[in-house]
Design an enzyme around this catalytic site. Structure first.
Site, PDB file in Angstrom:
ATOM      1  N   ILE A 154       0.841  -1.206   0.000  1.00 55.23           N
ATOM      2  CA  ILE A 154       0.000   0.000   0.000  1.00 55.23           C
ATOM      3  C   ILE A 154       0.874   1.253   0.000  1.00 55.23           C
ATOM      4  O   ILE A 154       0.633   2.203  -0.752  1.00 55.23           O
ATOM      5  CB  ILE A 154      -0.966  -0.013   1.211  1.00 55.23           C
ATOM      6  N   ASP A 173      10.952   2.621   6.994  1.00 52.63           N
ATOM      7  CA  ASP A 173      10.482   1.235   7.067  1.00 52.63           C
ATOM      8  C   ASP A 173      11.516   0.454   7.839  1.00 52.63           C
ATOM      9  O   ASP A 173      12.720   0.722   7.720  1.00 52.63           O
ATOM     10  CB  ASP A 173      10.300   0.650   5.648  1.00 52.63           C
ATOM     11  N   ARG A 233      -3.861   0.881  11.004  1.00 53.06           N
ATOM     12  CA  ARG A 233      -4.521   0.312  12.181  1.00 53.06           C
ATOM     13  C   ARG A 233      -4.616   1.409  13.233  1.00 53.06           C
ATOM     14  O   ARG A 233      -3.661   2.172  13.438  1.00 53.06           O
ATOM     15  CB  ARG A 233      -3.744  -0.877  12.748  1.00 53.06           C
ATOM     16  N   ASP A 257      -9.035   6.600   8.933  1.00 56.78           N
ATOM     17  CA  ASP A 257      -9.953   5.541   8.488  1.00 56.78           C
ATOM     18  C   ASP A 257     -10.034   4.455   9.550  1.00 56.78           C
ATOM     19  O   ASP A 257     -10.860   3.555   9.461  1.00 56.78           O
ATOM     20  CB  ASP A 257      -9.454   4.938   7.169  1.00 56.78           C
ATOM     21  N   GLU A 262     -11.972   1.318  17.616  1.00 58.69           N
ATOM     22  CA  GLU A 262     -13.017   1.241  16.586  1.00 58.69           C
ATOM     23  C   GLU A 262     -13.916   0.025  16.731  1.00 58.69           C
ATOM     24  O   GLU A 262     -15.062   0.033  16.283  1.00 58.69           O
ATOM     25  CB  GLU A 262     -12.394   1.259  15.190  1.00 58.69           C
ATOM     26  N   HIS A 294     -13.288   2.638   8.668  1.00 55.71           N
ATOM     27  CA  HIS A 294     -12.504   1.505   8.140  1.00 55.71           C
ATOM     28  C   HIS A 294     -13.033   1.107   6.748  1.00 55.71           C
ATOM     29  O   HIS A 294     -13.357  -0.055   6.493  1.00 55.71           O
ATOM     30  CB  HIS A 294     -12.552   0.313   9.101  1.00 55.71           C
TER      31      HIS A 294
HETATM   32  P1  NAI Z   1       2.788  -4.877   3.612  1.00 51.51           P
HETATM   33  O1  NAI Z   1       3.108  -6.052   4.482  1.00 51.51           O
HETATM   34  O2  NAI Z   1       2.911  -5.018   2.139  1.00 51.51           O
HETATM   35  O3  NAI Z   1       3.661  -3.613   4.069  1.00 51.51           O
HETATM   36  C1  NAI Z   1       3.891  -3.274   5.393  1.00 51.51           C
HETATM   37  C2  NAI Z   1       5.243  -2.572   5.476  1.00 51.51           C
HETATM   38  O4  NAI Z   1       5.455  -2.169   6.828  1.00 51.51           O
HETATM   39  C3  NAI Z   1       6.414  -3.476   5.079  1.00 51.51           C
HETATM   40  O5  NAI Z   1       7.257  -2.816   4.148  1.00 51.51           O
HETATM   41  C4  NAI Z   1       7.129  -3.716   6.405  1.00 51.51           C
HETATM   42  O6  NAI Z   1       8.549  -3.871   6.241  1.00 51.51           O
HETATM   43  C5  NAI Z   1       6.803  -2.435   7.148  1.00 51.51           C
HETATM   44  N1  NAI Z   1       7.005  -2.548   8.589  1.00 51.51           N
HETATM   45  C6  NAI Z   1       6.920  -3.663   9.376  1.00 51.51           C
HETATM   46  N2  NAI Z   1       7.227  -3.340  10.650  1.00 51.51           N
HETATM   47  C7  NAI Z   1       7.513  -2.028  10.660  1.00 51.51           C
HETATM   48  C8  NAI Z   1       7.925  -1.120  11.673  1.00 51.51           C
HETATM   49  N3  NAI Z   1       8.114  -1.541  12.931  1.00 51.51           N
HETATM   50  N4  NAI Z   1       8.130   0.168  11.329  1.00 51.51           N
HETATM   51  C9  NAI Z   1       7.980   0.580  10.037  1.00 51.51           C
HETATM   52  N5  NAI Z   1       7.599  -0.236   9.035  1.00 51.51           N
HETATM   53  C10 NAI Z   1       7.379  -1.511   9.348  1.00 51.51           C
HETATM   54  O7  NAI Z   1       1.305  -4.450   4.028  1.00 51.51           O
HETATM   55  P2  NAI Z   1       0.257  -3.601   3.185  1.00 51.51           P
HETATM   56  O8  NAI Z   1      -0.561  -4.515   2.340  1.00 51.51           O
HETATM   57  O9  NAI Z   1       0.949  -2.470   2.535  1.00 51.51           O
HETATM   58  O10 NAI Z   1      -0.695  -3.073   4.361  1.00 51.51           O
HETATM   59  C11 NAI Z   1      -0.238  -2.127   5.306  1.00 51.51           C
HETATM   60  C12 NAI Z   1      -1.246  -2.056   6.444  1.00 51.51           C
HETATM   61  O11 NAI Z   1      -2.458  -1.492   5.945  1.00 51.51           O
HETATM   62  C13 NAI Z   1      -1.671  -3.419   7.009  1.00 51.51           C
HETATM   63  O12 NAI Z   1      -0.824  -3.797   8.067  1.00 51.51           O
HETATM   64  C14 NAI Z   1      -3.067  -3.186   7.506  1.00 51.51           C
HETATM   65  O13 NAI Z   1      -2.998  -2.924   8.896  1.00 51.51           O
HETATM   66  C15 NAI Z   1      -3.531  -1.938   6.778  1.00 51.51           C
HETATM   67  N6  NAI Z   1      -4.695  -2.147   5.936  1.00 51.51           N
HETATM   68  C16 NAI Z   1      -5.800  -1.325   6.120  1.00 51.51           C
HETATM   69  C17 NAI Z   1      -6.924  -1.463   5.339  1.00 51.51           C
HETATM   70  C18 NAI Z   1      -8.118  -0.560   5.487  1.00 51.51           C
HETATM   71  O14 NAI Z   1      -9.199  -0.855   4.945  1.00 51.51           O
HETATM   72  N7  NAI Z   1      -8.020   0.563   6.186  1.00 51.51           N
HETATM   73  C19 NAI Z   1      -6.988  -2.524   4.308  1.00 51.51           C
HETATM   74  C20 NAI Z   1      -5.763  -3.284   4.151  1.00 51.51           C
HETATM   75  C21 NAI Z   1      -4.677  -3.103   4.960  1.00 51.51           C
END
Ligand code: NAI
Length: 339
Positions: A154, A173, A233, A257, A262, A294
């Site tokens: 994302i 990151d 989150r 969001d 929530e 959300h």
């Molecule tokens: P992803 O797994 O592709 O990317 C997450 C990134 O965060 C990775 O590059 C990882 O290295 C990094 N990361 C891990 N620990 C970290 C830390 N301590 N500090 C900084 N970066 C760190 O996940 P994606 O698909 O990009 O999703 C990101 C988040 O979006 C999910 O964890 C989920 O909570 C949220 N989400 C929210 C939605 C919504 O409807 N509002 C829908 C889908 C996801």
């Protein structure tokens, strides 16, 4: 295969019925969330399908195991609501790691533009034939610095969109990516994100490390007028600290969001109720705060992908005993089993 589907909303059924019927997976839809009080509804099912606000703690896991349930299928990416450590060796946990990163990144931008260009205000004004522009002054995104925390799927789409606006992108990151560096994005320490950025957008998972990543201390370091976007989150942001930052005019705009508490409110129609969360009520009352419930994932493309991948996950576990999207506790860490 029979699956008990918890926290069902009307928009879930069409896509799950479509992919379920195609592959012989029968979903029984329950409106209630999965909790210690409702877990017995899963009796007689092979698996449960759950969402972000179902509570799958150690006690729920033990009950599911006792009922003979073999799989917890998360129809979302995040798994902070499942005690994966406790599940190890007892029940399998699978998730949908990506369904539409575009859905979430585009929603983040939609919220940002809405708030900084005061669209939420002007929409209400013109509906009342009030064509005054007073108080609607915004600012250009072009030339501003945006800090992206979490540069996964994302975060990367969000970066591409920001670059399209002509913004300067800084990133943080825990595991920097070469692909992101190739986009001309500079990784910096978290403090630099706070110090230098006009806009900060959160796209990392919620873990012990990232809990309250935006707290009083972080906000103190931020530029006056900073825009904070959280589509990741809720508990990444200390909501009381955020409210304080808004009251003291340090934070220029907040786009949320997701919200720390929530689970008690989001996804439900509470319009006839007294809002008992004072922090949420106060945040919503602010002219420079946009709250959506959300909703970032909610596009047709994402709903279809979520159903398809969830059914694939269930079928793969049944047929081969393995699934690429399984979440495990391994060597002190929780994450994808295949990593
Ligand atoms: P992803 O797994 O592709 O990317 C997450 C990134 O965060 C990775 O590059 C990882 O290295 C990094 N990361 C891990 N620990 C970290 C830390 N301590 N500090 C900084 N970066 C760190 O996940 P994606 O698909 O990009 O999703 C990101 C988040 O979006 C999910 O964890 C989920 O909570 C949220 N989400 C929210 C939605 C919504 O409807 N509002 C829908 C889908 C996801």
């Amino acid at each position: 295969m029979k699956i008990a589907f918890f926290d069902t909303k009307p928009y879930d059924k069409p896509s799950f019925d479509k992919f379920g019927e195609k592959h012989g997976v029968k979903f029984k839809y329950f409106e209630t969330k999965l909790t210690e009080d409702t877990v017995n509804l899963a009796r007689g099912y092979d698996g449960v399908c759950v969402f972000v606000n179902d509570v799958i703690n150690a006690s729920v896991i033990d009950s599911l195991v006792g009922l003979g349930v073999k799989t917890i299928a998360l129809r979302c990416a995040g798994y902070n609501n499942v005690d994966v450590k406790h599940a190890k060796g007892k029940i399998r946990v699978v998730r949908v790691p990506a369904y539409s990163p575009y859905a979430v990144a585009e929603h983040a931008i939609a919220m940002l533009l809405t708030s900084i260009r005061r669209i939420h205000k002007s929409y209400l004004r013109t509906r009342d034939f009030n064509f005054s522009l007073s108080g609607l002054t915004g600012f250009d995104l072009h030339g501003k610095t945006v800090g992206v925390i979490g540069t996964g799927k994302i975060g990367q789409v969000f970066i591409d969109i920001c670059k399209g606006f002509g913004m300067h992108v800084l990133a943080y990151d825990k595991f920097p990516s070469d692909k992101v560096k190739e986009k001309g994005v500079e990784y910096v320490e978290l403090d630099k994100i706070f110090e230098l950025c006009d806009v900060i957008s959160l796209h990392c998972p919620l873990t012990d490390e990232t809990y309250h990543l935006i707290d009083d201390k972080a906000i103190e370091k931020c530029k006056k007028g900073v825009a904070i976007i959280n589509t990741s989150r809720g508990a990444l942001v200390d909501a009381e600290a955020l409210l304080h930052g808004i009251k003291t005019r340090k934070i220029g705009t907040a786009c949320l969001d997701v919200y720390e508490e929530e689970g008690d409110h989001f996804f439900e129609d509470k319009s006839g109720h007294i809002m008992d969360d004072d922090v949420l009520a106060r945040l919503i009352s602010m002219p420079n705060v946009i709250v959506t419930s959300h909703q970032a994932f909610l596009t047709e493309e994402a709903l279809s992908a979520i159903a398809e991948v969830t059914v694939d996950n269930l079928l793969s576990l049944k047929a081969t005993g393995e699934c690429v999207n399984e979440v495990c506790y391994h060597a002190g860490e929780i994450g994808d089993c295949k990593k």
